[in-house]
Design an enzyme around this catalytic site. Structure first.
Site, PDB file in Angstrom:
ATOM      1  N   ASP A   1      81.965 130.897  45.516  1.00 30.67           N
ATOM      2  CA  ASP A   1      82.045 130.168  44.252  1.00 30.67           C
ATOM      3  C   ASP A   1      83.487 129.722  43.996  1.00 30.67           C
ATOM      4  O   ASP A   1      84.432 130.475  44.221  1.00 30.67           O
ATOM      5  CB  ASP A   1      81.568 131.097  43.124  1.00 30.67           C
ATOM      6  CG  ASP A   1      81.435 130.395  41.788  1.00 30.67           C
ATOM      7  OD1 ASP A   1      81.105 129.196  41.779  1.00 30.67           O
ATOM      8  OD2 ASP A   1      81.652 131.060  40.750  1.00 30.67           O
ATOM      9  N   HIS A   2      83.655 128.504  43.525  1.00 33.51           N
ATOM     10  CA  HIS A   2      84.953 127.974  43.089  1.00 33.51           C
ATOM     11  C   HIS A   2      86.063 128.130  44.127  1.00 33.51           C
ATOM     12  O   HIS A   2      87.149 128.623  43.830  1.00 33.51           O
ATOM     13  CB  HIS A   2      85.374 128.630  41.767  1.00 33.51           C
ATOM     14  CG  HIS A   2      84.668 128.048  40.585  1.00 33.51           C
ATOM     15  ND1 HIS A   2      84.994 126.826  40.040  1.00 33.51           N
ATOM     16  CD2 HIS A   2      83.622 128.512  39.875  1.00 33.51           C
ATOM     17  CE1 HIS A   2      84.178 126.568  39.025  1.00 33.51           C
ATOM     18  NE2 HIS A   2      83.336 127.571  38.921  1.00 33.51           N
TER      19      HIS A   2
ATOM     20  N   GLY B   1      83.475 131.515  30.636  1.00 34.55           N
ATOM     21  CA  GLY B   1      83.915 132.513  29.665  1.00 34.55           C
ATOM     22  C   GLY B   1      82.891 132.723  28.560  1.00 34.55           C
ATOM     23  O   GLY B   1      81.752 132.258  28.619  1.00 34.55           O
TER      24      GLY B   1
ATOM     25  N   LYS C   1      81.405 129.303  24.700  1.00 34.76           N
ATOM     26  CA  LYS C   1      80.853 128.135  25.368  1.00 34.76           C
ATOM     27  C   LYS C   1      80.593 126.960  24.432  1.00 34.76           C
ATOM     28  O   LYS C   1      80.740 125.811  24.811  1.00 34.76           O
ATOM     29  CB  LYS C   1      79.550 128.505  26.090  1.00 34.76           C
ATOM     30  CG  LYS C   1      79.775 129.610  27.122  1.00 34.76           C
ATOM     31  CD  LYS C   1      78.526 129.906  27.901  1.00 34.76           C
ATOM     32  CE  LYS C   1      78.757 131.056  28.869  1.00 34.76           C
ATOM     33  NZ  LYS C   1      79.841 130.784  29.822  1.00 34.76           N
TER      34      LYS C   1
ATOM     35  N   HIS D   1      76.975 125.750  35.896  1.00 38.23           N
ATOM     36  CA  HIS D   1      77.996 126.779  35.767  1.00 38.23           C
ATOM     37  C   HIS D   1      78.075 127.200  34.302  1.00 38.23           C
ATOM     38  O   HIS D   1      77.632 126.489  33.409  1.00 38.23           O
ATOM     39  CB  HIS D   1      79.348 126.249  36.233  1.00 38.23           C
ATOM     40  CG  HIS D   1      79.475 126.140  37.710  1.00 38.23           C
ATOM     41  ND1 HIS D   1      80.633 126.462  38.395  1.00 38.23           N
ATOM     42  CD2 HIS D   1      78.590 125.770  38.659  1.00 38.23           C
ATOM     43  CE1 HIS D   1      80.458 126.282  39.690  1.00 38.23           C
ATOM     44  NE2 HIS D   1      79.219 125.844  39.867  1.00 38.23           N
ATOM     45  N   GLY D   2      78.654 128.366  34.067  1.00 32.30           N
ATOM     46  CA  GLY D   2      78.762 128.831  32.694  1.00 32.30           C
ATOM     47  C   GLY D   2      77.400 129.115  32.086  1.00 32.30           C
ATOM     48  O   GLY D   2      77.144 128.782  30.926  1.00 32.30           O
TER      49      GLY D   2
ATOM     50  N   SER E   1      75.860 132.004  31.333  1.00 29.50           N
ATOM     51  CA  SER E   1      75.631 133.264  30.615  1.00 29.50           C
ATOM     52  C   SER E   1      75.196 132.995  29.182  1.00 29.50           C
ATOM     53  O   SER E   1      75.586 131.997  28.569  1.00 29.50           O
ATOM     54  CB  SER E   1      76.897 134.125  30.620  1.00 29.50           C
ATOM     55  OG  SER E   1      77.147 134.666  31.906  1.00 29.50           O
TER      56      SER E   1
ATOM     57  N   ASN F   1      74.698 129.950  37.321  1.00 31.59           N
ATOM     58  CA  ASN F   1      75.757 130.927  37.576  1.00 31.59           C
ATOM     59  C   ASN F   1      75.878 131.918  36.433  1.00 31.59           C
ATOM     60  O   ASN F   1      75.868 131.534  35.258  1.00 31.59           O
ATOM     61  CB  ASN F   1      77.096 130.217  37.767  1.00 31.59           C
ATOM     62  CG  ASN F   1      77.217 129.552  39.114  1.00 31.59           C
ATOM     63  OD1 ASN F   1      76.231 129.349  39.823  1.00 31.59           O
ATOM     64  ND2 ASN F   1      78.431 129.192  39.479  1.00 31.59           N
TER      65      ASN F   1
ATOM     66  N   ARG G   1      80.115 141.000  32.885  1.00 31.57           N
ATOM     67  CA  ARG G   1      81.422 141.541  32.518  1.00 31.57           C
ATOM     68  C   ARG G   1      81.383 142.159  31.116  1.00 31.57           C
ATOM     69  O   ARG G   1      82.005 143.205  30.869  1.00 31.57           O
ATOM     70  CB  ARG G   1      82.482 140.443  32.571  1.00 31.57           C
ATOM     71  CG  ARG G   1      82.730 139.888  33.961  1.00 31.57           C
ATOM     72  CD  ARG G   1      83.765 138.774  33.924  1.00 31.57           C
ATOM     73  NE  ARG G   1      83.971 138.200  35.244  1.00 31.57           N
ATOM     74  CZ  ARG G   1      84.902 137.305  35.518  1.00 31.57           C
ATOM     75  NH1 ARG G   1      85.715 136.871  34.571  1.00 31.57           N
ATOM     76  NH2 ARG G   1      85.040 136.835  36.746  1.00 31.57           N
TER      77      ARG G   1
END
Length: 312
Positions: free
Chosen positions: A81-82, A180, A183, A210-211, A213, A254, A260
């Site tokens: 990723d990235h 993060g 969003k 992406h992003g 969550s 993703n 986290r």
């Protein structure tokens, strides 16, 4: 069983999406594989350059390989990723990845195309697929920070030219998400008008979100109750919007921030409630179980639960 990323996308397109989960630690790897085996869900395990620098690429790949033996009834792909060129080339040489991402989205259009082509050529020689990105997401992805004022949506008028000229195999697009925990500060959510137009122009082509969550507010509140100082305005992607996006070509979602947050809450809670303890195994085991439960719910949401049979 390791499958190619292309196999996953060709099978799931328009029907369900594949969770692509970033891992840094043994606990995350074990929780992911345990969840997938119990849910009978295909998935993508992915590592970032920062994760590879932290744990060492060999260690991460060894943990993934070991987990696949501990949980032999899993169906998965392995993704970088990235990455930039050096990261992608190293991953390709390892022979362990089924796909790599080249992230040149912060460059101008022509530079993005040029850099993506270089990775595509190397990857395709090794039968490895490439994810590229067009449009910039705001927020934070590991050590990459993008201010909102520099964020922009993917221009639907650019996608066909970009895909045709680069030869990439999937495309990460900017349709309102960010990296993060913060969003949607404006509450706007996913821009389905943009997503629908991209899908019409790239019918059948795998798109990546992406992003992805959801950022559970209960996690934020719990973290702060145990001494954290996360902003209460943290907001993720609405689960119903995630489900809706699948019909418009989103094949890969993703996930990093949510896991986290769970890690932070579990460890803050444990050491707050047991200040005399210092054993990492106890909260570590709790985190494995909580990661597993969370990901099983995510597989259900994305429609991938019980879909292993599509690949057997």
């Amino acid at each position: 069983m390791k499958v190619t990323t292309d196999q996953l996308f060709q099978t799931c397109y328009g029907k369900y999406a594949i969770a692509a989960v970033n891992v840094f630690t043994m606990e995350q790897v074990l929780g992911l594989f345990a969840a997938a085996q119990e849910s009978k869900s295909p998935f993508i395990v992915q590592t970032t350059p920062v994760a590879r620098n932290y744990a060492n690429a060999e260690m991460l790949l060894a943990m993934i390989d070991a987990a696949s033996k501990i949980y032999p009834d899993t169906v998965f792909a392995v993704h970088l990723d990235h990455g930039v060129e050096d990261h992608a080339f190293d991953a390709i040489r390892s022979g362990q990845y089924t796909s790599v991402m080249i992230d040149a989205s912060h460059e101008d259009f022509e530079s993005n195309i040029s850099r993506t082509i270089k990775v595509v050529e190397k990857a395709h020689e090794a039968n490895i697929s490439v994810e590229a990105e067009l449009g910039v997401l705001s927020g934070v992805e590991d050590d990459i920070s993008i201010e909102d004022k520099y964020a922009k949506y993917t221009n639907p008028d650019d996608v066909v030219e970009f895909v045709e000229r680069t030869g990439c195999d999937s495309l990460a697009i900017a349709v309102g998400t960010s990296h993060g925990a913060y969003k949607f500060s404006g509450g706007q959510g996913l821009q389905f008008d943009i997503l629908k137009e991209i899908r019409q122009k790239l019918e059948g082509f795998p798109l990546v979100l992406h992003g992805g969550s959801t950022v559970n507010h209960k996690e934020i509140e719990a973290i702060n109750s145990y001494g954290g100082k996360l902003n209460n305005s943290a907001q993720g992607v609405d689960p119903e919007q995630l489900k809706e996006s699948i019909q418009y070509g989103i094949c890969k979602v993703n996930i990093a921030t949510d896991t986290r947050l769970i890690w932070t809450r579990v460890h803050r809670e444990f050491f707050n409630n047991y200040p005399d303890k210092f054993d990492p195994i106890v909260p570590g085991k709790v985190y494995i179980d909580e990661q597993k439960d969370f990901l099983m719910e995510k597989f259900e949401l994305l429609g991938s639960a019980r879909k292993n049979s599509d690949f057997l």
